[in-house]
Design an enzyme around this catalytic site. Structure first.
Site, PDB file in Angstrom:
ATOM      1  CD  GLU A 333      -2.931  -0.695   2.482  1.00  0.00           C
ATOM      2  OE1 GLU A 333      -3.993  -1.325   2.505  1.00  0.00           O
ATOM      3  OE2 GLU A 333      -2.562   0.042   3.416  1.00  0.00           O
ATOM      4  CB  CYS A 334       0.766   4.349   0.180  1.00  0.00           C
ATOM      5  SG  CYS A 334       1.038   6.109  -0.126  1.00  0.00           S
TER       6      CYS A 334
END
Length: 442
Positions: A333-334
């Site tokens: 994520e990210c």
């Protein structure tokens, strides 16, 4: 000590961001704990950084309550669990008390006022009195009457210049029948350091214990702590559900955790543990590979752009991640997504090789803020759910995608107001990731 249906709580909110909510919240938590109370904390809305400071101040984990991303059962269940074993629960608001987004999510628009209405917890309103005196009362009156189901239980004035200033602003507010429970003088030295995504993280804040103790003394000296504690009311919300926000990614999940990978929501990890999953952590910055006996790997968000050179040089980590992705799910994520890509360009324009599990190339050199709630729909079956599963979450990053390479997109996404954002993220074999921070299933 829960009373009635749920934990006794109160909400520290303000008319706008930058008013002093975090200062008051942290100082209050320390001061209440100093009174011998078992105090817990929660944060309204999507935020990774404040809850870590809450935990440092209370000694207890803090979780997020989010009316846009979380369904009613999850929301109520998290609030109920956060209050267990406490005498008092303090909820720190986000932005202004009534600020939310245009579109309705799982339970509401994401405003703190919705949590106040749902729980019945009274609001301690922090008002920046700089540049005004009796006019502060007009603002407070507006906040007190804007929603019948939200109660302003008291006010703390911030940035007060003198006792006369306090008397003028405070007297006008008291005349409304709303008590002024504190008045904080201007104190530029009582601040916490900041960075591009908000405050410096709790674990990186130099002398954090001393800073928190100073905040506690400052707030205790200028706020009537006992009267604030007396404001707290039992939650009117139900017990909710103990079901996890998301099914676990696997039975034994390896999670990257160090200064480059810190943004994992506690409620997700707690839910996975409660569902029977085992959580193992490893440090990419220490060149540790994911444990071989894990059956899934999770790279959460964080600050890989600040450590890109070390990540590029972490040969054991990168080889271990590649080996894992050959046979088991690896989800990023990210910041984790950026670390799984081909390259990451840092703020100085230096390009660093990343793990190469995905074809994406990202850059931090041209900063552009991507911020907002996202309703994402999975495009293929996988550990996050079958194709068509709706996921609720948000984006908050400054990095740009140079190219996605030949990755298949992971999700299609819409903004909170329903705007079509198209395809996000990528997947290739067992590797998958995006800039989307997952909060719950829709």
């Amino acid at each position: 000590m829960a009373h009635g249906g749920g934990a006794r709580g109160l909400i520290v909110a303000a008319p706008a961001s930058g008013t002093g909510k975090t200062t008051v919240t942290l100082g209050l938590l320390v001061a209440l704990r100093g009174r011998g109370l078992r105090v817990g904390a929660v944060k309204s809305g999507p935020d990774y950084i404040d809850p870590a400071f809450h935990q440092a101040a209370t000694g207890r984990p803090s979780v997020n309550l989010d009316t846009w991303a979380m369904g009613p059962d999850l929301l109520d269940g998290l609030a109920a669990r956060a209050g267990r074993g406490t005498d008092l629960l303090v909820c720190e608001a986000l932005m202004g008390l009534f600020d939310g987004v245009a579109g309705i999510g799982a339970t509401g628009t994401g405003s703190t006022a919705e949590i106040a209405a749902r729980t019945g917890w009274p609001v301690l309103l922090v008002v920046n009195a700089k540049g005004q005196s009796q006019s502060a009362a007009a603002l407070v009156k507006g906040f007190a009457t804007y929603r019948d189901d939200v109660r302003i239980g008291g006010v703390v004035l911030n940035n007060v210049g003198s006792p006369r200033h306090t008397a003028l602003a405070g007297g006008a507010i008291e005349a409304l029948g709303i008590p002024v429970l504190g008045s904080l003088p201007r104190s530029p030295d009582i601040v916490l350091p900041e960075r591009h995504l908000g405050l410096i993280q709790a674990g990186e804040t130099e002398g954090l214990a001393e800073r928190l103790a100073a905040l506690g003394r400052f707030v205790a000296a200028h706020v009537d702590i006992d009267r604030v504690a007396g404001l707290a009311a039992p939650s009117l919300a139900g017990a909710g559900s103990d079901a996890p926000a998301m099914p676990p990614l696997g039975q034994r999940i390896a999670i990257a955790r160090d200064a480059a990978f810190t943004f994992a929501y506690p409620h997700l990890l707690d839910g996975w543990r409660a569902a029977g999953a085992e959580i193992r952590t490893f440090s990419p910055l220490a060149d540790e590979p994911p444990p071989e006996d894990a059956d899934a790997v999770y790279l959460p968000g964080g600050y890989p752009e600040l450590h890109a050179g070390r990540l590029a040089a972490a040969g054991r980590f990168r080889a271990g991640l590649v080996a894992a992705a050959a046979v088991k799910p690896v989800y990023g994520e990210c910041g984790g997504y950026m670390a799984m890509g081909e390259t990451l360009e840092d703020a100085d324009g230096v390009v660093h090789a990343m793990a190469g599990l995905l074809g994406v190339r990202t850059s931090f050199a041209k900063r552009r803020l991507h911020l907002g709630y996202r309703r994402a729909t999975l495009l293929a079956d996988g550990p996050l759910g079958p194709a068509g599963t709706v996921l609720m979450g948000h984006e908050f990053h400054y990095a740009s995608t140079i190219t996605r390479g030949d990755d298949e997109p992971l999700v299609t996404a819409r903004s909170a107001d329903g705007g079509d954002l198209g395809a996000l993220g990528g997947r290739r074999g067992h590797a998958m990731g995006s800039f989307f921070h997952l909060i719950a299933r829709g």
